[in-house]
Write an enzyme that holds these catalytic residues in place. Structure first.
Site, PDB file in Angstrom:
ATOM      1  N   TYR A 121       9.947 -26.046   3.833  1.00  0.00           N
ATOM      2  CA  TYR A 121      10.517 -26.495   2.568  1.00  0.00           C
ATOM      3  C   TYR A 121       9.386 -27.026   1.688  1.00  0.00           C
ATOM      4  CZ  TYR A 121      13.423 -28.426  -1.020  1.00  0.00           C
ATOM      5  OH  TYR A 121      13.989 -28.665  -2.243  1.00  0.00           O
ATOM      6  N   GLN A 183      20.875 -27.234  -0.257  1.00  0.00           N
ATOM      7  CA  GLN A 183      21.363 -25.866  -0.056  1.00  0.00           C
ATOM      8  C   GLN A 183      20.314 -24.983   0.610  1.00  0.00           C
ATOM      9  OE1 GLN A 183      21.032 -27.475  -2.929  1.00  0.00           O
ATOM     10  NE2 GLN A 183      20.318 -26.170  -4.604  1.00  0.00           N
ATOM     11  N   GLN A 251      -0.116 -42.487  -5.679  1.00  0.00           N
ATOM     12  CA  GLN A 251       1.159 -42.289  -4.990  1.00  0.00           C
ATOM     13  C   GLN A 251       2.345 -42.682  -5.861  1.00  0.00           C
ATOM     14  OE1 GLN A 251       1.349 -40.583  -1.892  1.00  0.00           O
ATOM     15  NE2 GLN A 251      -0.632 -40.276  -2.878  1.00  0.00           N
ATOM     16  N   ASP A 353      -4.754 -35.500   0.518  1.00  0.00           N
ATOM     17  CA  ASP A 353      -3.679 -34.668  -0.014  1.00  0.00           C
ATOM     18  C   ASP A 353      -4.107 -33.219  -0.177  1.00  0.00           C
ATOM     19  OD1 ASP A 353      -1.559 -36.376  -0.146  1.00  0.00           O
ATOM     20  OD2 ASP A 353      -1.737 -36.831  -2.277  1.00  0.00           O
ATOM     21  N   GLU A 407      22.986 -40.328  44.068  1.00  0.00           N
ATOM     22  CA  GLU A 407      23.545 -40.206  42.722  1.00  0.00           C
ATOM     23  C   GLU A 407      24.946 -39.610  42.738  1.00  0.00           C
ATOM     24  OE1 GLU A 407      20.727 -38.089  40.313  1.00  0.00           O
ATOM     25  OE2 GLU A 407      19.337 -39.779  40.248  1.00  0.00           O
ATOM     26  N   HIS A 412      24.143 -30.790  44.660  1.00  0.00           N
ATOM     27  CA  HIS A 412      22.692 -30.782  44.510  1.00  0.00           C
ATOM     28  C   HIS A 412      22.029 -30.826  45.898  1.00  0.00           C
ATOM     29  CE1 HIS A 412      23.444 -31.638  40.302  1.00  0.00           C
ATOM     30  NE2 HIS A 412      22.137 -31.684  40.028  1.00  0.00           N
TER      31      HIS A 412
END
Length: 426
Positions: A121, A183, A251, A353, A407, A412
């Site tokens: 993006y 979107q 900034q 940057d 357990e 198992h």
């Protein structure tokens, strides 16, 4: 800028300040559901509604890309080429290999696999960010992702800014779509007739983009929930106040919600920087945005010494941290929470940057306490494997059974034991 004494702040006040958000969950949820249900039709509608443009197609054509590259100045192309080289060099050090370990009858290890399809993006709207294209696409390319897709908002003319397209071609992006906002995130997460569904979405954006990434997480992976940009500058009385003010404003001009903080042990510097910020504000083309950021989120903290300044920074956990002193290295060792650190008086955040090489996609809103900058690791998966011989399993089968029954998981236990019972072996 507001000047405060660090010692007068309530415990935790800085952290709470960094985590402030506003809720856009309901409108974002509606957008995601609409795109998931209507696909391209919803994307065209949102482009007309939010971007004020009626699109005839969503994907940027090869011709549009070539025309964009031809229109970009040679100076910008040269700068982007240098940035790409530096980013590639830095991130190539992050590449890792799997490993294999063996002992009697046992082979175990970890294999590294690229994530196949990733969506990048790229923010748009008030500014174009070709630097972000390079910062996202180059690590993805180094990792070996087979399909790299960009979504970014179109301008009023229905086109994507030429520098973004030029950077995308330079970085080897496969497809680019003229879609922004929540979107776009929904389209990448669910897929439409045109936009491919991806496995992971990365990149910064506004509150709607961040919330959309939060909501689609689980259907796809994401890099982080990014908030508004932040900078914290630690400076002593020897710093040039004009330099510090310029760094703070670098900034503040991003976003009205951006945060710019100076922490210093010098009240004299604090007062000079405050005045210099006001002077430089009046010179900025994006003065309205920067002024809102400074007035709403700007702050100067005065501490008793620079070690306390570092502690204040650790509490705030800033996205960008500048340590503007003559000998910054002793303070770096004390930094626990920061996205990216810029050391010395001649290492402005804007260097990071664009050109330095380390990534500029960083944790915000205090999440540097537990998160890291975007890297090649964001575009790979780690798969572990084990192979035991019959003798190797026999040596530990009873311990597996003890563990499993402790357990309450008898099946198992049986899965290990059954291989050594008479009449059940191969």
């Amino acid at each position: 800028m507001k000047i405060l004494s660090y010692d007068t702040l309530e415990p935790g006040a800085l952290l709470m300040r960094s985590m402030q958000r506003f809720d856009v969950s309901e409108p974002v949820r509606n957008i995601i559901e609409d795109v998931a249900g209507r696909g391209n039709a919803a994307l065209f509608d949102y482009s007309e509604r939010f971007d004020r443009v009626r699109l005839s197609s969503l994907e940027v054509s090869a011709r549009e890309i070539d025309e964009a590259v031809a229109s970009v100045s040679s100076e910008l192309m040269d700068a982007m080429a240098l940035a790409a080289e530096n980013i590639r060099e830095f991130h190539s050090r992050q590449l890792r290999e799997g490993f294999t370990m063996t002992r009697s009858g046992v082979v175990m290890g970890q294999k590294i696999t690229p994530i196949e399809k990733v969506g990048l993006y790229i923010p748009g709207g008030t500014a174009a960010y070709p630097s972000t294209v390079l910062m996202l696409a180059i690590p993805a390319k180094l990792a070996g992702c087979s399909q790299i897709v960009i979504t970014t908002p179109p301008g009023k003319d229905g086109k994507v800014a030429a520098p973004i397209l030029a950077a995308a071609k330079l970085a080897g992006v496969d497809q680019i779509f003229k879609v922004g906002g929540a979107q776009a995130v929904a389209a990448l997460a669910y897929g439409t007739e045109t936009v491919p569904k991806v496995d992971k979405i990365v990149g910064p954006g506004n509150a709607y983009v961040a919330e959309a990434k939060r909501q689609v997480f689980g259907r796809v992976n994401i890099d982080m929930i990014a908030g508004p940009s932040e900078i914290l500058v630690i400076a002593d009385g020897t710093c040039n106040p004009a330099f510090v003010a310029a760094d703070l404003l670098s900034q503040a001009e991003h976003d009205k919600m951006a945060s710019a903080v100076l922490v210093t042990n010098s009240m004299e510097l604090a007062e000079k920087v405050s005045g210099e910020v006001e002077r430089q504000l009046q010179l900025l083309p994006r003065q309205e945005i920067a002024r809102a950021s400074i007035e709403n989120n700007g702050m100067i903290l005065v501490t008793k010494d620079l070690y306390q300044a570092v502690e204040a920074s650790n509490e705030l956990a800033p996205e960008h941290l500048e340590i503007c002193v003559d000998d910054p290295m002793p303070y770096l060792d004390r930094v626990r929470n920061a996205g990216s650190v810029f050391l010395g008086k001649y290492c402005p955040e804007s260097l990071g940057d664009y050109l330095a090489g380390p990534n500029h996609t960083l944790p915000t809103s205090g999440t540097a306490r537990f998160s890291s900058p975007l890297s090649v690791d964001d575009f790979i998966k780690k798969t572990q494997f084990s192979c035991f011989s019959p003798d190797a399993l026999a040596a530990v089968a009873d311990k597996i059974a003890v563990f499993a029954r402790a357990e309450g998981l008898d099946a198992h236990a049986r899965a290990a034991e059954i291989r050594f019972e008479e009449g059940t072996g191969e």
